[in-house]
Motif scaffolding. Structure first.
Motif, PDB file in Angstrom:
ATOM      1  N   ALA A  59     -17.874  22.618  83.550  1.00 10.93           N
ATOM      2  CA  ALA A  59     -16.974  23.245  83.116  1.00 10.93           C
ATOM      3  C   ALA A  59     -17.750  24.149  82.403  1.00 10.93           C
ATOM      4  N   LEU A  60     -17.514  25.713  81.672  1.00 13.35           N
ATOM      5  CA  LEU A  60     -17.838  26.358  81.244  1.00 13.35           C
ATOM      6  C   LEU A  60     -17.723  26.383  79.481  1.00 13.35           C
ATOM      7  N   THR A  61     -17.902  25.797  78.427  1.00 12.10           N
ATOM      8  CA  THR A  61     -18.040  26.245  77.610  1.00 12.10           C
ATOM      9  C   THR A  61     -17.560  27.588  77.187  1.00 12.10           C
ATOM     10  N   ALA A  62     -16.357  28.184  75.824  1.00 11.52           N
ATOM     11  CA  ALA A  62     -16.402  29.322  75.494  1.00 11.52           C
ATOM     12  C   ALA A  62     -17.450  30.060  75.771  1.00 11.52           C
ATOM     13  N   ALA A  63     -19.193  29.524  74.835  1.00 10.34           N
ATOM     14  CA  ALA A  63     -20.108  30.638  75.095  1.00 10.34           C
ATOM     15  C   ALA A  63     -20.653  30.763  76.473  1.00 10.34           C
ATOM     16  N   GLY A  64     -20.326  30.051  77.711  1.00 15.25           N
ATOM     17  CA  GLY A  64     -20.662  29.885  79.033  1.00 15.25           C
ATOM     18  C   GLY A  64     -19.942  31.023  79.236  1.00 15.25           C
ATOM     19  N   HIS A  65     -18.798  30.903  79.457  1.00 13.80           N
ATOM     20  CA  HIS A  65     -17.602  31.763  79.874  1.00 13.80           C
ATOM     21  C   HIS A  65     -18.256  33.190  79.423  1.00 13.80           C
ATOM     22  N   ASP A  66     -18.743  33.734  78.006  1.00 14.13           N
ATOM     23  CA  ASP A  66     -18.455  34.978  77.325  1.00 14.13           C
ATOM     24  C   ASP A  66     -20.085  35.580  78.013  1.00 14.13           C
ATOM     25  N   TYR A  67     -21.173  34.372  78.500  1.00 20.56           N
ATOM     26  CA  TYR A  67     -22.246  35.073  79.306  1.00 20.56           C
ATOM     27  C   TYR A  67     -22.776  35.172  80.314  1.00 20.56           C
ATOM     28  N   GLN A  68     -21.484  34.141  81.178  1.00 18.77           N
ATOM     29  CA  GLN A  68     -21.344  34.462  82.926  1.00 18.77           C
ATOM     30  C   GLN A  68     -20.851  35.726  82.935  1.00 18.77           C
ATOM     31  N   ALA A  69     -19.535  35.834  82.201  1.00 17.34           N
ATOM     32  CA  ALA A  69     -19.286  37.937  81.919  1.00 17.34           C
ATOM     33  C   ALA A  69     -20.163  38.483  82.006  1.00 17.34           C
ATOM     34  N   ALA A  70     -21.272  38.906  80.454  1.00 18.14           N
ATOM     35  CA  ALA A  70     -22.195  39.572  81.455  1.00 18.14           C
ATOM     36  C   ALA A  70     -23.198  39.464  82.108  1.00 18.14           C
ATOM     37  N   CYS A  71     -23.376  38.355  82.499  1.00 15.52           N
ATOM     38  CA  CYS A  71     -24.409  37.644  83.185  1.00 15.52           C
ATOM     39  C   CYS A  71     -24.493  38.675  85.002  1.00 15.52           C
ATOM     40  N   SER A  72     -22.556  38.151  84.843  1.00 15.78           N
ATOM     41  CA  SER A  72     -22.553  38.515  86.503  1.00 15.78           C
ATOM     42  C   SER A  72     -22.799  40.113  86.591  1.00 15.78           C
ATOM     43  N   GLU A  73     -21.906  41.216  85.825  1.00 17.20           N
ATOM     44  CA  GLU A  73     -22.278  42.055  85.369  1.00 17.20           C
ATOM     45  C   GLU A  73     -23.374  42.471  85.550  1.00 17.20           C
ATOM     46  N   ALA A  74     -24.524  41.839  84.538  1.00 17.95           N
ATOM     47  CA  ALA A  74     -25.889  42.316  85.220  1.00 17.95           C
ATOM     48  C   ALA A  74     -26.202  42.791  86.157  1.00 17.95           C
TER      49      ALA A  74
END
Length: 91
Positions: A59-74
């Motif tokens: 399960a993603l942590t709150a930090a993981g969720h935010d980081y995933q969004a940025a990484c997926s876009e990049a």
């Protein structure tokens, strides 16, 4: 600006999409251990947990969720730029 290793970002992003180390490993054609190792390296680099390890996956942590969004876009933008360059070269 200090950037994390791209391989660690790719492995994290796949694991985050699948919420599974095995799913990411299958997609990336590597072992689950390789995915786990890269995710751990990324978490150490960032100084925070990106996943909560659970009995039935991740399960993603709150930090993981935010980081995933940025990484997926990049990663998507890098993929698009790569496609444009290779298409132009093939003309």
């Amino acid at each position: 600006m200090r950037l994390p290793p791209l391989i660690a970002v790719r492995f994290f992003e796949a694991a985050a999409r699948h919420l599974s180390v095995r799913g990411a490993a299958s997609e990336l054609h590597v072992t689950p251990g390789a995915v786990s190792q890269q995710v751990r390296k990324l978490e150490e680099f960032l100084g925070c947990a990106l996943f909560e390890r659970q009995a039935r996956g991740l399960a993603l942590t709150a930090a993981g969720h935010d980081y995933q969004a940025a990484c997926s876009e990049a990663l998507a933008r890098i993929g698009q730029a790569t496609s444009r360059l290779t298409a132009a070269r093939e003309r």
